[in-house]
Design an enzyme around this catalytic site. Structure first.
Site, PDB file in Angstrom:
ATOM      1  N   LYS A 110      20.541  62.461   3.037  1.00  0.00           N
ATOM      2  CA  LYS A 110      21.710  63.283   3.342  1.00  0.00           C
ATOM      3  C   LYS A 110      22.919  62.439   3.754  1.00  0.00           C
ATOM      4  O   LYS A 110      24.053  62.857   3.606  1.00  0.00           O
ATOM      5  CB  LYS A 110      21.373  64.305   4.410  1.00  0.00           C
ATOM      6  CG  LYS A 110      20.404  65.354   3.870  1.00  0.00           C
ATOM      7  CD  LYS A 110      20.267  66.557   4.762  1.00  0.00           C
ATOM      8  CE  LYS A 110      19.448  67.639   4.087  1.00  0.00           C
ATOM      9  NZ  LYS A 110      18.060  67.228   3.821  1.00  0.00           N
TER      10      LYS A 110
HETATM   11  C1  LIG Z   1      17.241  67.745   2.861  1.00  0.00           C
HETATM   12  C2  LIG Z   1      16.066  66.967   2.395  1.00  0.00           C
HETATM   13  C3  LIG Z   1      15.385  67.305   1.202  1.00  0.00           C
HETATM   14  C4  LIG Z   1      15.769  68.506   0.353  1.00  0.00           C
HETATM   15  O1  LIG Z   1      16.973  68.317  -0.326  1.00  0.00           O
HETATM   16  P1  LIG Z   1      17.747  69.566  -0.991  1.00  0.00           P
HETATM   17  O2  LIG Z   1      19.058  69.020  -1.434  1.00  0.00           O
HETATM   18  O3  LIG Z   1      17.886  70.594   0.107  1.00  0.00           O
HETATM   19  O4  LIG Z   1      16.916  70.065  -2.115  1.00  0.00           O
HETATM   20  C5  LIG Z   1      14.331  66.498   0.807  1.00  0.00           C
HETATM   21  N1  LIG Z   1      13.915  65.440   1.553  1.00  0.00           N
HETATM   22  C6  LIG Z   1      14.546  65.097   2.706  1.00  0.00           C
HETATM   23  C7  LIG Z   1      14.033  63.937   3.489  1.00  0.00           C
HETATM   24  C8  LIG Z   1      15.647  65.841   3.167  1.00  0.00           C
HETATM   25  O5  LIG Z   1      16.252  65.498   4.316  1.00  0.00           O
END
Ligand SMILES: *Cc1c(COP(=O)(O)O)cnc(C)c1O
Length: 465
Positions: A110
């Site tokens: 993120k």
């Molecule tokens: C947020 C997150 C996801 C999921 O990603 P999306 O964009 O919501 O599909 C997967 N793995 C981790 C470690 C995350 O923080």
């Protein structure tokens, strides 16, 4: 470039509006009015470029109003916080590649979008004279990524709500070990759903939202999607040599709200040679059932070992629906109304065939997560986190359908989830220094009652204005 609503193409927004608003007034999500296309020769020219240059090229196509040199400055500032200068390095294991998306300050993917979002808000706030207050609820990763994205930035403050005593120790430390005036971690005496309820209620209070310039940074924010398109290009150009451009790759994406994998879908639409996008879910498998059966049906959320993928509905799904339905906005609105009223959407077999041109999907149970972490450690001497393990397990289940090289996206560093990882590999792990340091820092947290008024009063007292 302008942005349109998935539910009504006549509702048009500027880049700036898309940045601050998030949603369209008709309830739809925002998408660019057209998708720029890159040729193989464009890709050849980008081959060998640094991540920042690739980002400048891709993001510049969607944010044409901004002078290129300024965009480059924003990108340099955003990714200066990354510990690996390649930003997204790629490892080759025996059967597949791993793209490491976890070298940002909170060790999860993120950061790639959030760091750019924070820098962009700061720039736009100065330009437009705004001050903003970011408000969000988190069960873990999003909150810390949002906090680190505003750290040291002017004209932005962040309020993050999380359930008191029910996020992991490291996730909590990443949120509460800050000494900055513009960061407020609020532990709510309630569950994650309570936190989310409070945040949603505040966003529905239009007067409050306007008076205190409250802004959301959740996964439907267009800029987050845009920043994520970049690494599909960068990963492709890292793996495929200049004289092989055109060769297709598969991408396996651990998926929750469909933000990450939707960015991959846009990269494919822009001309990046992608064969299949593999949507890897955990036991919350609404997307797997959609992709395999054409039925999108809301279920209750289950707590799993991969908490950042624990969702009831995938908030970016509507964006994909728009393209699946050949950009017929009125049909998107109809399907979304059906989802609201019946908690279910069913698509025709013809549409399902179209889904299969781009997507495959598999789900992973908690015990398969443990097995996959263990297997990858033993066979490849590589440690993965529980989210990445869902991806690798999906790849093994679907490998007979994978006709070309495959890249698994590693969405978090394993040290964020020490209990599950240590149990799987049957030994202790060593923390990277960015985590080690957190244990010695002073905690700064405000504990609030589980009610809307307490949170509102707190924000009124502290908001930038
Ligand atoms: C947020 C997150 C996801 C999921 O990603 P999306 O964009 O919501 O599909 C997967 N793995 C981790 C470690 C995350 O923080």
């Amino acid at each position: 470039m302008n942005y349109i609503s998935t539910r009504n193409k006549n509702n048009i927004y500027s880049f700036e509006e898309a940045l601050y608003e998030g949603l369209s007034s008709d309830g739809g999500l925002l998408l660019p009015e057209n998708i720029p296309h890159l040729t193989y020769s464009d890709l050849e020219k980008m081959n060998g470029s640094h991540y920042i240059d690739i980002a400048g090229k891709i993001i510049g196509l969607y944010w044409e109003e901004l002078e290129y040199q300024i965009l480059k400055k924003l990108l340099h500032k955003s990714y200066a916080t990354f510990t690996d200068k390649r930003i997204v390095p790629v490892e080759k294991l025996e059967h597949f590649y791993i793209a490491e998306l976890f070298h940002g300050p909170t060790l999860a993917f993120k950061d790639l979008a959030m760091q750019f979002l924070g820098t962009t808000f700061e720039y736009m706030n100065i330009k437009t004279g705004k001050y903003i207050n970011i408000l969000g609820a988190t069960s873990g990763d999003t909150g810390s990524a949002a906090i680190y994205s505003v750290k040291g930035k002017s004209r932005i403050k962040v309020f993050i709500l999380y359930p008191y005593n029910s996020v992991s120790e490291i996730q909590e430390l990443q949120m509460v070990t800050h000494n900055d005036q513009n960061i407020d971690a609020l532990a709510i005496k309630g569950s994650f759903d309570d936190c989310q309820y409070i945040v949603k209620s505040i966003f529905m209070d239009d007067n409050f939202k306007k008076n205190y310039n409250v802004v959301a940074v959740n996964s439907i924010n267009w800029l987050r999607i845009l920043a994520q398109i970049v690494y599909y290009f960068s990963i492709y150009l890292t793996i495929v040599k200049k004289d092989e451009i055109g060769k297709k790759l598969n991408f396996v994406v651990p998926t929750g709200n469909f933000g990450n994998v939707f960015a991959g879908y846009l990269a494919k639409k822009m001309g990046l040679p992608i064969d299949k996008l593999i949507v890897a879910t955990n036991e919350n498998d609404i997307l797997k059932i959609f992709i395999t059966k054409g039925i999108y049906k809301v279920k209750n959320v289950k707590k799993t070992y991969s908490p950042s993928m624990d969702i009831t509905v995938a908030s970016n799904f509507e964006r994909y629906l728009y393209y699946l339905l050949d950009e017929r906005d009125n049909e998107v609105a109809k399907y979304m109304a059906e989802l609201r009223d019946c908690s279910k959407i069913i698509i025709s077999n013809e549409l399902l065939d179209k889904v299969h041109e781009d997507f495959l999907s598999e789900s992973t149970t908690n015990s398969e997560i443990i097995d996959t972490i263990s297997r990858t450690f033993k066979k490849d001497h590589y440690i993965v986190d529980p989210h990445t393990a869902c991806g690798i397990n999906a790849y093994y289940k679907l490998s007979s359908f994978c006709k070309t090289d495959t890249v698994c996206l590693a969405t978090a560093h394993y040290a964020k989830f020490p209990e599950i990882v240590e149990k799987s590999i049957e030994q202790k792990i060593k923390y990277p220094s960015v985590i080690e340091e957190l244990f010695n820092k002073k905690k700064n947290v405000t504990i609030l009652n589980n009610d809307i008024e307490s949170v509102k009063d707190y924000i009124i007292g502290k908001a930038l204005n």
